[in-house]
Write an enzyme that holds these catalytic residues in place. Structure first.
Site, PDB file in Angstrom:
ATOM      1  N   GLU A   1      -4.953  -6.528   7.706  1.00  0.00           N
ATOM      2  CA  GLU A   1      -5.275  -6.664   9.141  1.00  0.00           C
ATOM      3  C   GLU A   1      -4.174  -6.102  10.049  1.00  0.00           C
ATOM      4  OE1 GLU A   1      -8.196  -7.539   9.509  1.00  0.00           O
ATOM      5  OE2 GLU A   1      -8.707  -8.842   7.846  1.00  0.00           O
ATOM      6  N   GLY A   2      -3.561  -5.023   9.612  1.00  0.00           N
ATOM      7  CA  GLY A   2      -2.416  -4.473  10.339  1.00  0.00           C
ATOM      8  C   GLY A   2      -1.153  -5.111   9.817  1.00  0.00           C
TER       9      GLY A   2
END
Length: 602
Positions: A410-411
């Protein structure tokens, strides 16, 4: 309507606004329905997942799919899906709750569940046409079909919009032909539907498509072999190759060129859900650690009685308590914002999108803080088990390996740290968060003569809350001066942003913990909440130490002379206790309770 009418702090406003403890939601506020949902999910995991951990470690992908189908039969894959599409239509807090408790036993199921219910389903639910939702969401909500999300490419990771996969419109205008390569695709091995991002012609931004996948009729889709990974062994992870894969034009998701926006908003939801997915993992590691520490005898004494082990157990429990506090605080803020928007006439889609987007800063904060706490927790779990912790015969080794991916999903945490400051500055420029006024006030405060009066701290955690207010001043002092010096060039100074972000993160986590302990002390009595108060004090102490270090690092990086001396003096003032807590006593108090209960018990 009570939830909508409460004093809701907008996203990012926590740094300039005091929040009353009565205005936050805590795990102790779960409704009877939410408690029943939690207990049923725990029962499912304890029966179907925890006893079968060895199967997950042996790359039994078919078993992961089997467990996912059982979760679908129980309705757990459709918690966030409206009833109109065969889901349960639960609120955001309940969706967090299910994600929390279904994810703790193994990262393999956590990944499959998160990828399917989040990025595999939500893009259609939030951006799809009514026809697309009617066609696909019921199958995804029930587990008849599983979803995957094809964004990452060999040359497009954190820079998601730089993907090279192409979508070419057919001459008759009926379909697009997609060609390209995607990698690290979770659930690829057993999915029936993929959310695929590709570029049309030379568009600036990518476009999203819904692509059906049938192994019997591949339509130009080829799957690579299962990836060999450090952890999450039974999470299906493959490369996906598209060779002129035909996709009907009606399967474009949202508008042309809207793919990057879809991807970014999917990440906001994914980040807070990833934080939730790390919560029960910590609880289980703590419980297994204390059980072992109580049973392991050395020098004729259970090792749980040694101070070095007590310190570890106390820190693990304190971080878990803080993470719970912050996750459910933010989840309820999002839920209230969604409900408020629906009450104001927004569609379900628009309300969900804007509700989560409002708290994108908090989502990034939680993703970083909780994933790192989970990694620390599993690492200390191995240490408590000693040599046995390094063995695959105990649950610690797998837990540590599974936890590692959470800082990348998610980053990356580095990207998310920089995002927190970048998004806060954008909110300030839009007038959504007034940073300038409070920053100027702090600057004036530094020029004044500090008060030497000793306050009378009579209410529970009153000194800690006052100190928290000073920590906010420290952030405003540093962020304000840095923004003034660098302006729009601030984003180029990544190490400064990382330090400022660490300060912001610690403030949100510490405040959430203090407010939860204060709220529960007021309604259940201070004596009944003495351990929770101790954890709030311990977390704040650790936060102050980190803020002091990161603050110095930041100040010295962009100031000199009198300005530097003044800001360092300000940092010292803003991180100074009136009454320093006895940290070792707090740790002993917390650890003794866990040891006695033989589990994480808060």
């Amino acid at each position: 309507m009570e939830a909508i009418e409460k004093d809701v702090t907008r996203g990012g406003q926590f740094i300039v606004k005091d929040t009353a403890c009565e205005d936050i939601f805590t795990p102790e506020d779960f409704s009877e329905e939410q408690q029943m949902m939690r207990d049923s999910v725990k029962e499912f995991v304890d029966k179907e997942v925890w006893p079968n951990k060895p199967r997950f470690e042996k790359k039994d992908y078919a078993f992961t799919e089997e467990v996912m189908r059982k979760a679908g039969e129980l309705g757990l894959l459709g918690i966030a899906v409206p009833e109109a599409y065969e889901g349960l239509g639960m609120g955001f807090v309940t969706t967090m709750l299910v994600c929390d408790y279904i994810s703790g036993a193994t990262g393999s199921l956590a990944t499959a569940f998160g990828a399917h219910t989040g990025i595999g389903t939500l893009p259609i639910l939030l951006y799809g046409t009514e026809e697309q939702k009617q066609k696909y969401i019921p199958k995804l909500a029930t587990g008849e079909w599983f979803g995957a999300y094809c964004l990452t490419e060999p040359g497009a990771g954190s820079d998601a919009n730089s993907g090279k996969t192409k979508a070419v419109l057919s001459d008759d205008g009926t379909h697009y032909s997609i060609s390209g390569q995607k990698m690290w695709i979770s659930n690829a091995g057993f999915c029936s539907l993929m959310i695929v991002f590709a570029r049309i012609e030379d568009d600036k931004n990518i476009t999203g498509f819904i692509v059906e996948y049938d192994p019997e009729n591949t339509n130009g889709v080829t799957l690579g072999e299962e990836e060999h990974k450090l952890g999450i062994h039974s999470s299906s992870t493959r490369q996906v190759f598209f060779s002129e894969t035909k996709v009907p034009v009606e399967n474009m998701l949202s508008e042309r060129g809207n793919g990057f926006k879809i991807a970014m908003n999917a990440l906001n939801v994914g980040r807070i859900k990833l934080a939730a997915a790390c919560l029960d993992a910590q609880r289980r590691v703590i419980t297994e650690s204390v059980k072992y520490a109580n049973e392991r005898i050395q020098f004729k004494t259970p090792i749980s009685q040694f101070g070095a082990i007590k310190a570890k157990l106390a820190d693990m429990a304190t971080n878990a308590y803080a993470d719970e506090s912050a996750c459910y605080r933010a989840a309820k803020d999002i839920e209230d914002r969604i409900e408020g928007r629906i009450a104001s006439g927004n569609s379900h889609q628009e309300a969900e999108l804007k509700g989560v987007e409002e708290y994108a800063i908090e989502c990034s904060i939680l993703k970083v803080a909780v994933s790192e706490d989970c990694q620390i927790c599993t690492d200390e779990g191995i240490q408590i088990f000693g040599g046995m912790g390094f063995s695959a015969d105990t649950p610690m080794e797998a837990a540590w390996r599974d936890a590692r991916i959470s800082r990348i999903y998610e980053g990356t945490n580095e990207i998310n740290r920089m995002l927190t400051i970048g998004m806060l500055m954008k909110k300030a420029m839009k007038g959504h968060v007034d940073l300038l006024g409070p920053a100027v006030a702090v600057k004036d405060d530094l020029m004044g003569i500090p008060s030497f009066d000793i306050p009378d701290y009579t209410e529970v955690l009153s000194e800690e809350k006052e100190l928290l207010g000073k920590l906010k001043k420290a952030f405003l002092m540093i962020a304000g001066a840095a923004a003034q010096k660098y302006g729009v060039e601030l984003e180029k100074h990544q190490q400064l942003l990382m330090s400022a972000s660490d300060i912001l993160i610690e403030i949100y986590m510490a405040e959430s913990t203090l407010l939860r302990a204060e709220k529960n002390a007021k309604r259940f009595g201070e004596e009944n909440q003495s351990l929770q108060i101790a954890m709030a004090k311990l977390y704040l102490f650790n936060a102050v130490e980190k803020i002091n270090t990161k603050g110095k690092e930041a100040i010295i990086s962009f100031t000199e002379g009198d300005e530097q001396r003044m800001m360092l003096m300000g940092l010292k003032r803003f991180t100074k206790y009136t009454n320093m807590p006895n940290v070792i006593a707090l740790k002993n108090q917390i650890a003794e309770k866990i040891t006695k209960e033989n589990k994480y018990c808060f």
